[in-house]
Design a protein around this motif. Structure first.
Motif, short mmCIF file in Angstrom:
data_model
loop_
_atom_site.label_atom_id
_atom_site.label_comp_id
_atom_site.label_asym_id
_atom_site.label_seq_id
_atom_site.Cartn_x
_atom_site.Cartn_y
_atom_site.Cartn_z
N ASP A 124 8.36 -0.56 16.11
CA ASP A 124 9.77 -0.66 16.51
C ASP A 124 10.53 -1.69 15.68
O ASP A 124 11.73 -1.85 15.84
CB ASP A 124 9.87 -1.03 18.00
CG ASP A 124 9.35 0.08 18.90
OD1 ASP A 124 9.65 1.25 18.61
OD2 ASP A 124 8.63 -0.23 19.87
N ARG A 165 8.85 3.94 13.79
CA ARG A 165 8.95 4.87 14.92
C ARG A 165 10.28 5.60 14.87
O ARG A 165 11.36 4.98 14.90
CB ARG A 165 8.81 4.13 16.25
CG ARG A 165 8.46 5.08 17.42
CD ARG A 165 8.56 4.37 18.76
NE ARG A 165 7.75 3.19 18.88
CZ ARG A 165 6.46 3.18 19.22
NH1 ARG A 165 5.83 4.32 19.45
NH2 ARG A 165 5.81 2.03 19.33
N THR A 203 12.94 4.91 17.65
CA THR A 203 13.63 3.63 17.50
C THR A 203 14.60 3.67 16.33
O THR A 203 15.69 3.08 16.39
CB THR A 203 12.60 2.50 17.28
OG1 THR A 203 11.63 2.53 18.32
CG2 THR A 203 13.27 1.14 17.26
#
Length: 287
Positions: free
Chosen positions: A103, A249, A252
């Protein structure tokens, strides 16, 4: 030998200023970045000033004797000077950090015309304040206080006087330039790394290739501080339109994309056009 005598005089800054000014003259070469535009427009190019090989050889021999104090002053935030396999260390480290923190946002910093534009005063002050580099001051004082005349090959292949001088920054390909540049930039790198370390992130550089990583809000805040500091201390400019961001990710990435784009950054791509960044020549990405 005469060559050894000359090299010693050069390194110790004992040659007359008029000779140093002449010997610091450089051949200007604009290196095209990426593919040449098919529409015939002017390509994006990196301006490179290259000095004589013998002078670079002498300078390299001098700098090699000071690898240890430079590494002590710069590592681990800066991996370009005095660090064996620094590029590989940085790439492996950054890949691991982003994999363990999917993230996190990573911003690849682009500093405009970095080596050529850095304040020479900042470079000299950096050498002066770094413990163990006192013996290098004569060399830097001699070479960074004169304007370097620039030459460029014309259509006939002959060197032509550009009528211009290099008055800031250092010549690329010369060992003295990378060390002084990295030391001048380092206070801003340390400040960014310290701020981001408080939230689990950090800053890592290889010369002017920089990577700020951590939670998106904190990285964008640290980037602004870094931008202000390098301008104030080194007279360098952060090129946001060429600074890239990447989040491993995808979910994210969708969340932080708007704020990163609003900050003037561009979404990074790996070597095959997928989400990612190129870290010192090596693609990093998750797709």
């Amino acid at each position: 030998s005469k060559t050894e005598w000359f090299g010693a005089q050069w390194i110790q800054g004992r040659l007359p200023p008029w000779f140093v000014a002449t010997y610091m003259g450089a051949r200007f070469t604009p290196l095209i970045k990426g593919a040449k535009p098919e529409d015939g427009s002017v390509p994006d190019a990196r301006p490179v000033a290259v000095g004589t090989g013998l002078r670079r050889l002498f300078s390299t021999a001098a700098i090699r004797q000071f690898r240890a104090p430079m590494r002590e002053a710069l590592y681990p935030q800066q991996c370009a000077v005095g660090v064996e396999s620094g590029q590989q260390l940085l790439t492996v480290f950054l890949r691991d950090v982003l994999h363990r923190n999917p993230d996190f946002i990573c911003v690849k910093v682009d500093v405009s015309n970095a080596f050529n534009a850095c304040s020479r005063l900042a470079m000299l002050e950096a050498i002066k304040r770094t413990e163990g580099l006192e013996d290098l001051l004569p060399l830097y004082a001699a070479t960074l206080t004169v304007a370097s005349k620039l030459w460029m090959r014309d259509d006939t292949g002959e060197l032509s006087d550009l009528g211009a001088f290099m008055e800031e920054g250092g010549q690329q390909g010369c060992a003295t330039t990378s060390g002084a540049f990295c030391l001048a930039l380092h206070p801003a790198v340390l400040a960014a790394d310290g701020a981001l370390a408080e939230v689990g992130g950090g800053a890592r550089f290889y010369a002017d290739d920089g990577y700020l990583y951590g939670p998106a809000e904190d990285v964008l805040r640290a980037l602004k501080v870094f931008e202000t500091q390098i301008k104030a201390e080194c007279d360098l400019v952060l090129n946001r339109s060429k600074s890239e961001f990447y989040v491993e990710r995808a979910v994210t990435a969708d969340v932080v994309r708007a704020s990163a784009l609003a900050a003037g950054l561009v979404e990074g791509k790996d070597g095959e056009g997928r989400r990612g960044i190129i870290c010192v020549g090596i693609p990093l990405g998750s797709e």
